[in-house]
Design an enzyme around this catalytic site. Structure first.
Site, mmCIF file in Angstrom:
data_model
loop_
_atom_site.group_PDB
_atom_site.id
_atom_site.type_symbol
_atom_site.label_atom_id
_atom_site.label_comp_id
_atom_site.label_asym_id
_atom_site.label_seq_id
_atom_site.Cartn_x
_atom_site.Cartn_y
_atom_site.Cartn_z
ATOM 1 N N LYS A 133 -0.031 -5.428 -0.396
ATOM 2 C CA LYS A 133 0.169 -6.875 -0.499
ATOM 3 C C LYS A 133 -1.041 -7.590 0.076
ATOM 4 O O LYS A 133 -1.505 -7.259 1.166
ATOM 5 C CB LYS A 133 1.455 -7.267 0.248
ATOM 6 N N HIS A 145 0.381 8.452 -0.789
ATOM 7 C CA HIS A 145 1.844 8.397 -0.736
ATOM 8 C C HIS A 145 2.363 7.794 0.567
ATOM 9 O O HIS A 145 1.735 7.859 1.612
ATOM 10 C CB HIS A 145 2.473 9.793 -0.911
#
Length: 252
Positions: A133, A145
């Site tokens: 973000k 991951h």
């Protein structure tokens, strides 16, 4: 109990669905005629979406808003992209992207959540269960991951170990994390913003980094391991006995 509807209402609803389906298929046909590869009617593409010839759109993909897909991209299956640009040669597999710009020859997914104002450069990999973000990723970053990177600026060719978190929110304000080029962020590192990691620096796995890490340094923020001999033996006796009893019962 399901509410019954009149035949007139049902007919009107079916007509509305048929019209929507026809309009959706018209859009698919237009893109196919323009050289886009689409081989499933499960694809949904909004009218404003632009797709370059040669892109492949796989089953279950939804493209919304002012989305632009570059040539040679493979999008899907089961991918949602909204108001975003995906540059040429990028693969987005089973992921969601909102209000972001994904650079060329990226590899996104599966199960990646790219939130607003994420910008990636050439050859970035955002892998399984990664969330981003309001962050900038320079060339060649690898985030394979189980990682959250928010409100961050990341230099080129960095590697993020599994479980890395940028701790950007203190309950009142958001702060940024800055990471230089060629950094190696160890597994389960917490980067408590505002914090900087210099070029070529490492963080040790399991560290909570609250101070800047200088270039070429190793940041370690964890207790030294202590082993208490025999501590587990009394605690494990009942557990082992229980499991051995279960094993015997299952073997009968």
């Amino acid at each position: 109990m399901q509410n019954s509807i009149s035949e007139q209402s049902r007919a009107a609803a079916l007509a509305q669905l048929d019209a929507a389906e026809a309009a959706r298929e018209d859009i698919l046909v237009q893109h196919i005629a323009n050289g886009v590869v689409i081989d499933s009617r499960t694809v949904q593409i909004a009218p404003e979406v632009v797709i370059a010839p040669g892109a492949v759109i796989l089953a279950g993909t939804i493209l919304r808003g002012k989305t632009v897909i570059g040539a040679g991209c493979v999008i899907g299956p089961n991918t949602l992209i909204e108001d975003s640009t995906v540059d040429e040669g990028t693969t987005v597999n089973a992921s969601q992207i909102y209000g972001s710009h994904i650079g060329p020859h990226n590899n996104i997914g599966p199960f990646t959540h790219v939130r607003v104002n994420t910008v990636t450069d050439y050859g970035v990999h955002l892998g399984a269960y990664v969330e981003t973000k309001n962050s900038n990723f320079a060339r060649g970053n690898t985030v394979s991951h189980l990682t959250y990177i928010g409100d961050s600026d990341v230099g080129k060719y960095c590697n993020f170990g599994c479980g890395t978190v940028t701790c950007n929110y203190d309950g009142k304000d958001k702060f940024r994390t800055q990471i230089g080029d060629y950094c190696f962020i160890g597994c389960n590192t917490n980067l408590v913003a505002p914090v900087k990691v210099g070029d070529g620096a490492y963080t040790a796995a399991g560290s909570t980094i609250t101070k800047d890490v200088p270039a070429q340094a190793l940041g370690i923020a964890r207790e030294r391991q202590t082993n208490l001999d025999g501590w587990a033996e009394p605690k494990m006796e009942a557990y082992i006995a229980k499991k051995q009893k279960l094993e015997k019962e299952q073997s009968k």
